[in-house]
Design an enzyme around this catalytic site. Structure first.
Site, PDB file in Angstrom:
ATOM      1  N   TYR A 113       0.938  -1.282  -0.145  1.00 12.53           N
ATOM      2  CA  TYR A 113      -0.029   0.137  -0.094  1.00 12.53           C
ATOM      3  C   TYR A 113       1.051   1.477  -0.072  1.00 12.53           C
ATOM      4  O   TYR A 113       1.798   1.480   0.910  1.00 12.53           O
ATOM      5  CB  TYR A 113      -1.026  -0.046   1.169  1.00 12.53           C
ATOM      6  CG  TYR A 113      -1.839   1.186   0.976  1.00 12.53           C
ATOM      7  CD1 TYR A 113      -2.922   0.959   0.564  1.00 12.53           C
ATOM      8  CD2 TYR A 113      -1.641   2.377   1.676  1.00 12.53           C
ATOM      9  CE1 TYR A 113      -4.015   2.118   0.382  1.00 12.53           C
ATOM     10  CE2 TYR A 113      -2.507   3.526   1.539  1.00 12.53           C
ATOM     11  CZ  TYR A 113      -3.755   3.416   1.039  1.00 12.53           C
ATOM     12  OH  TYR A 113      -4.409   4.431   0.814  1.00 12.53           O
TER      13      TYR A 113
ATOM     14  N   GLN B 241     -10.755   0.463   1.490  1.00  8.51           N
ATOM     15  CA  GLN B 241     -11.111  -0.657   0.392  1.00  8.51           C
ATOM     16  C   GLN B 241     -10.019  -1.328  -0.409  1.00  8.51           C
ATOM     17  O   GLN B 241     -10.223  -2.461  -0.854  1.00  8.51           O
ATOM     18  CB  GLN B 241     -12.106   0.014  -0.587  1.00  8.51           C
ATOM     19  CG  GLN B 241     -11.606   1.331  -1.293  1.00  8.51           C
ATOM     20  CD  GLN B 241     -11.651   2.657  -0.587  1.00  8.51           C
ATOM     21  OE1 GLN B 241     -11.829   2.524   0.721  1.00  8.51           O
ATOM     22  NE2 GLN B 241     -11.484   3.803  -1.533  1.00  8.51           N
TER      23      GLN B 241
ATOM     24  N   ASN C 188      -3.376   5.967   6.389  1.00  4.44           N
ATOM     25  CA  ASN C 188      -4.118   7.045   7.286  1.00  4.44           C
ATOM     26  C   ASN C 188      -4.585   5.885   8.480  1.00  4.44           C
ATOM     27  O   ASN C 188      -4.303   4.796   8.100  1.00  4.44           O
ATOM     28  CB  ASN C 188      -5.153   7.757   6.677  1.00  4.44           C
ATOM     29  CG  ASN C 188      -6.099   7.225   5.766  1.00  4.44           C
ATOM     30  OD1 ASN C 188      -6.433   6.002   6.036  1.00  4.44           O
ATOM     31  ND2 ASN C 188      -6.806   7.797   4.990  1.00  4.44           N
TER      32      ASN C 188
ATOM     33  N   SER D  30       3.724   9.921  12.306  1.00  2.12           N
ATOM     34  CA  SER D  30       4.950   9.922  12.415  1.00  2.12           C
ATOM     35  C   SER D  30       5.389  10.734  13.416  1.00  2.12           C
ATOM     36  O   SER D  30       4.821  11.376  14.003  1.00  2.12           O
ATOM     37  CB  SER D  30       5.790  10.631  11.143  1.00  2.12           C
ATOM     38  OG  SER D  30       7.049  10.424  11.147  1.00  2.12           O
TER      39      SER D  30
ATOM     40  N   GLN E 287       9.447  16.244  10.546  1.00  2.00           N
ATOM     41  CA  GLN E 287       8.434  15.396  11.166  1.00  2.00           C
ATOM     42  C   GLN E 287       6.855  16.065  11.054  1.00  2.00           C
ATOM     43  O   GLN E 287       5.964  15.496  10.661  1.00  2.00           O
ATOM     44  CB  GLN E 287       8.591  14.623  12.382  1.00  2.00           C
ATOM     45  CG  GLN E 287       9.696  13.594  12.500  1.00  2.00           C
ATOM     46  CD  GLN E 287       9.490  12.519  11.290  1.00  2.00           C
ATOM     47  OE1 GLN E 287       8.453  11.795  11.065  1.00  2.00           O
ATOM     48  NE2 GLN E 287      10.401  12.474  10.248  1.00  2.00           N
TER      49      GLN E 287
ATOM     50  N   HIS F 120       4.526  16.405   7.728  1.00  2.00           N
ATOM     51  CA  HIS F 120       3.868  15.141   7.621  1.00  2.00           C
ATOM     52  C   HIS F 120       2.543  15.109   7.488  1.00  2.00           C
ATOM     53  O   HIS F 120       1.747  14.787   6.752  1.00  2.00           O
ATOM     54  CB  HIS F 120       4.413  13.853   8.257  1.00  2.00           C
ATOM     55  CG  HIS F 120       5.629  13.348   7.562  1.00  2.00           C
ATOM     56  ND1 HIS F 120       5.639  12.702   6.403  1.00  2.00           N
ATOM     57  CD2 HIS F 120       7.084  12.864   7.862  1.00  2.00           C
ATOM     58  CE1 HIS F 120       6.949  12.141   5.968  1.00  2.00           C
ATOM     59  NE2 HIS F 120       7.289  12.472   7.107  1.00  2.00           N
TER      60      HIS F 120
ATOM     61  N   GLU G  95       9.582   6.228  17.354  1.00  2.00           N
ATOM     62  CA  GLU G  95      10.006   5.760  15.990  1.00  2.00           C
ATOM     63  C   GLU G  95      11.443   6.400  15.251  1.00  2.00           C
ATOM     64  O   GLU G  95      11.803   5.346  15.186  1.00  2.00           O
ATOM     65  CB  GLU G  95       8.775   6.328  14.873  1.00  2.00           C
ATOM     66  CG  GLU G  95       8.897   5.710  13.430  1.00  2.00           C
ATOM     67  CD  GLU G  95       7.847   6.735  12.482  1.00  2.00           C
ATOM     68  OE1 GLU G  95       7.683   6.321  11.485  1.00  2.00           O
ATOM     69  OE2 GLU G  95       7.476   7.797  13.022  1.00  2.00           O
ATOM     70  N   HIS G  96      11.430   7.490  15.483  1.00  2.00           N
ATOM     71  CA  HIS G  96      12.867   8.056  14.934  1.00  2.00           C
ATOM     72  C   HIS G  96      13.445   8.713  16.319  1.00  2.00           C
ATOM     73  O   HIS G  96      12.746   9.772  16.934  1.00  2.00           O
ATOM     74  CB  HIS G  96      12.643   9.058  13.986  1.00  2.00           C
ATOM     75  CG  HIS G  96      12.010   8.826  12.983  1.00  2.00           C
ATOM     76  ND1 HIS G  96      10.797   8.976  12.649  1.00  2.00           N
ATOM     77  CD2 HIS G  96      12.447   8.266  11.726  1.00  2.00           C
ATOM     78  CE1 HIS G  96      10.098   8.482  11.228  1.00  2.00           C
ATOM     79  NE2 HIS G  96      11.313   7.816  10.747  1.00  2.00           N
TER      80      HIS G  96
ATOM     81  N   ASP H  26      14.797   8.482   5.665  1.00  2.00           N
ATOM     82  CA  ASP H  26      13.534   8.108   4.830  1.00  2.00           C
ATOM     83  C   ASP H  26      13.817   7.998   3.462  1.00  2.00           C
ATOM     84  O   ASP H  26      12.941   7.189   2.976  1.00  2.00           O
ATOM     85  CB  ASP H  26      12.989   9.774   4.939  1.00  2.00           C
ATOM     86  CG  ASP H  26      12.000   9.994   6.280  1.00  2.00           C
ATOM     87  OD1 ASP H  26      11.637   8.838   7.010  1.00  2.00           O
ATOM     88  OD2 ASP H  26      11.422  11.013   6.371  1.00  2.00           O
TER      89      ASP H  26
ATOM     90  N   GLU I 279      -0.913 -34.391  30.355  1.00  2.00           N
ATOM     91  CA  GLU I 279      -1.709 -33.447  29.937  1.00  2.00           C
ATOM     92  C   GLU I 279      -2.958 -33.964  29.572  1.00  2.00           C
ATOM     93  O   GLU I 279      -3.996 -33.617  29.088  1.00  2.00           O
ATOM     94  CB  GLU I 279      -1.065 -33.013  28.543  1.00  2.00           C
ATOM     95  CG  GLU I 279       0.232 -31.935  28.869  1.00  2.00           C
ATOM     96  CD  GLU I 279       0.575 -31.228  27.664  1.00  2.00           C
ATOM     97  OE1 GLU I 279       0.148 -31.625  26.476  1.00  2.00           O
ATOM     98  OE2 GLU I 279       1.449 -30.146  27.806  1.00  2.00           O
TER      99      GLU I 279
ATOM    100  N   HIS J 176      -1.717 -39.150  22.302  1.00  2.00           N
ATOM    101  CA  HIS J 176      -0.269 -38.444  21.765  1.00  2.00           C
ATOM    102  C   HIS J 176       0.821 -39.682  22.329  1.00  2.00           C
ATOM    103  O   HIS J 176       1.667 -39.865  21.852  1.00  2.00           O
ATOM    104  CB  HIS J 176      -0.039 -37.306  22.725  1.00  2.00           C
ATOM    105  CG  HIS J 176      -0.576 -35.957  21.874  1.00  2.00           C
ATOM    106  ND1 HIS J 176      -1.893 -36.031  21.898  1.00  2.00           N
ATOM    107  CD2 HIS J 176       0.091 -35.052  21.464  1.00  2.00           C
ATOM    108  CE1 HIS J 176      -1.987 -35.022  21.112  1.00  2.00           C
ATOM    109  NE2 HIS J 176      -0.704 -34.266  21.163  1.00  2.00           N
TER     110      HIS J 176
END
Length: 434
Positions: free
Chosen positions: A132, A194, A217, A240, A262, A265, A330-331, A364, A418, A423
């Site tokens: 994506y 979708q 998103n 981000s 950042q 974004h 994240e960064h 990046d 068990e 088994h």
């Protein structure tokens, strides 16, 4: 334009609480409403396939893409249409990312046991992967490279890319050019929840895949969360974020630019400075304001800084490292005199950028390591997208009679503990055989 009002804290307890609130910024009623919307979209696409895709595309993107697939020749044409400097930059990024990810290929494991048994683990690629690539506020050819290259290195047989149509009904031309450079031949002009539904369930046109990767998103992220289990996913990426730890050696203009990189974004992006320098904390707002003048994304940047920006003044770098780990960014940028020593103290971060010559922007685009990273505190248990995202491993177990005779009694004992009679019997039958 509203004024800059980035908060500055000097109390460690209050700073920790604010960092936790920033990490949780996408939770709440909005999330529940979005989950209901996503569930309805997934159900419709699963039931009605392409027809539902076209209807949702028209509703959310204002486009009814027909055909859904981008003609393969358009990818090569997009590459040829790229200005030469952009092609050279994409080439450089492609080659550096490829070189780094080729080094990640895991080795198969083979072990000879003490009784002649053979044990192992082998790696194989998934057959189909879906990528994506978001549209919306910006185009992201870098996302194409960072997702397609690891999949290609892993050996995925069929790579399918989805990306929203632009205002003219076509995806961004640079995104298509990057797809051509990365060897992606199958691109569909559809985005949003979708598109994730199409990749998970398949439609008349878009094939179902085994793994879905790539950021998006809130609706894309929730769709990935909902289909996980039917397909694999890379992660649940939130907005981000960057956290900068800086001392007296850091330059205010550079820190400002890195935080704004950042913030530009998304209005939900987080930009945080933790510093031992009162002078830097005092100088930063003016440095930000100077760079906001004439900024093409000033409104987005300013909203993110005002809502989710933060300056924290600490007594020492040990406190700064502890606060950073509490946030698990994240960064993480280390703009300090000895970044290597400080990096050794960090436990939780998606990616660490050491020293003044390593702005997060190089990660990046072309440093080599993947830029798809854990967000919203998930760096405590997750890492970057990698070649292994598109691989799965299978265990191999081959016992001989000697190995089963040496271990069978223990297997029988454990099975009986068990309450699993058959088994134990499956071992007894073999040991009793001539």
């Amino acid at each position: 334009m509203q004024p800059l009002r980035i908060a500055c804290l000097r109390d460690g307890r209050l700073a920790g609480e604010r960092l936790e609130a920033i990490a949780a910024r996408t939770e709440g009623d909005q999330m529940q409403q979005a989950e209901a919307t996503v569930a309805a979209i997934l159900a419709e696409v699963r039931l009605r396939g392409d027809a539902a895709l076209l209807e949702f595309s028209e509703r959310f993107d204002g486009q009814r893409p027909d055909p859904l697939r981008v003609p393969p020749e358009c990818l090569a044409q997009a590459w040829q249409a790229c200005p030469e400097p952009l092609r050279r930059a994409l080439d450089l990024a492609h080659d550096r990312i490829l070189d780094f990810h080729r080094r990640q290929i895991p080795s198969d494991l083979a072990v000879d046991g003490p009784h002649g048994e053979r044990l192992g683990r082998r790696w194989r690629p998934v057959q189909r992967a879906g990528i994506y690539v978001p549209g919306g506020r910006a185009s992201y050819p870098s996302t194409v490279l960072m997702n397609a290259i690891p999949a290609r290195v892993a050996g995925v047989e069929r790579l399918v890319m989805v990306t929203p149509p632009g205002p003219a009904g076509e995806p961004n031309v640079t995104v298509l050019a990057a797809a051509h450079r990365a060897g992606v031949e199958e691109v569909y002009r559809v985005g949003g929840a979708q598109a994730i539904a199409a990749l998970a369930y398949g439609t008349e046109t878009i094939p179902a895949v085994d793994v879905i990767s790539g950021p998006g998103n809130l609706y894309v992220t929730l769709a990935k969360k909902a289909v996980y289990g039917r397909v694999g996913i890379d992660s649940l990426a939130g907005p981000s974020e960057v956290l900068v730890i800086a001392d007296h050696t850091a330059k205010p203009a550079q820190v400002a630019a890195d935080l704004m990189a950042q913030a530009e974004h998304d209005p939900l992006a987080a930009a945080i400075l933790i510093t031992t320098s009162e002078e830097l904390a005092a100088a930063l707002p003016a440095a930000i304001e100077a760079q906001l003048e004439g900024h093409p994304r000033a409104a987005i940047t300013l909203q993110a800084l005002n809502d989710w920006g933060l300056i924290v003044v600490c007594s020492d770098l040990a406190e700064a490292a502890a606060l950073s780990d509490r946030f698990a960014p994240e960064h993480l940028e280390l703009l300090v005199a000895d970044p290597e020593a400080l990096a050794d103290r960090i436990r939780h971060a998606g990616a660490i950028f050491l020293g003044p010559w390593s702005p997060e922007a190089v990660g990046d685009y072309l440093a080599g390591p993947n830029h798809t990273l854990p967000t919203s505190g998930t760096a405590r248990f997750a890492g970057a997208l990698s070649v292994e995202t598109f691989l799965r491993h299978t265990s191999l177990i081959q016992f001989n009679r000697a190995a089963l005779e040496a271990t069978g009694a223990a297997v029988i004992t454990l099975a009986e503990s068990e309450g699993l009679h058959s088994h134990a019997e499956s071992v007894r039958q073999r040991l009793a055989a001539d």
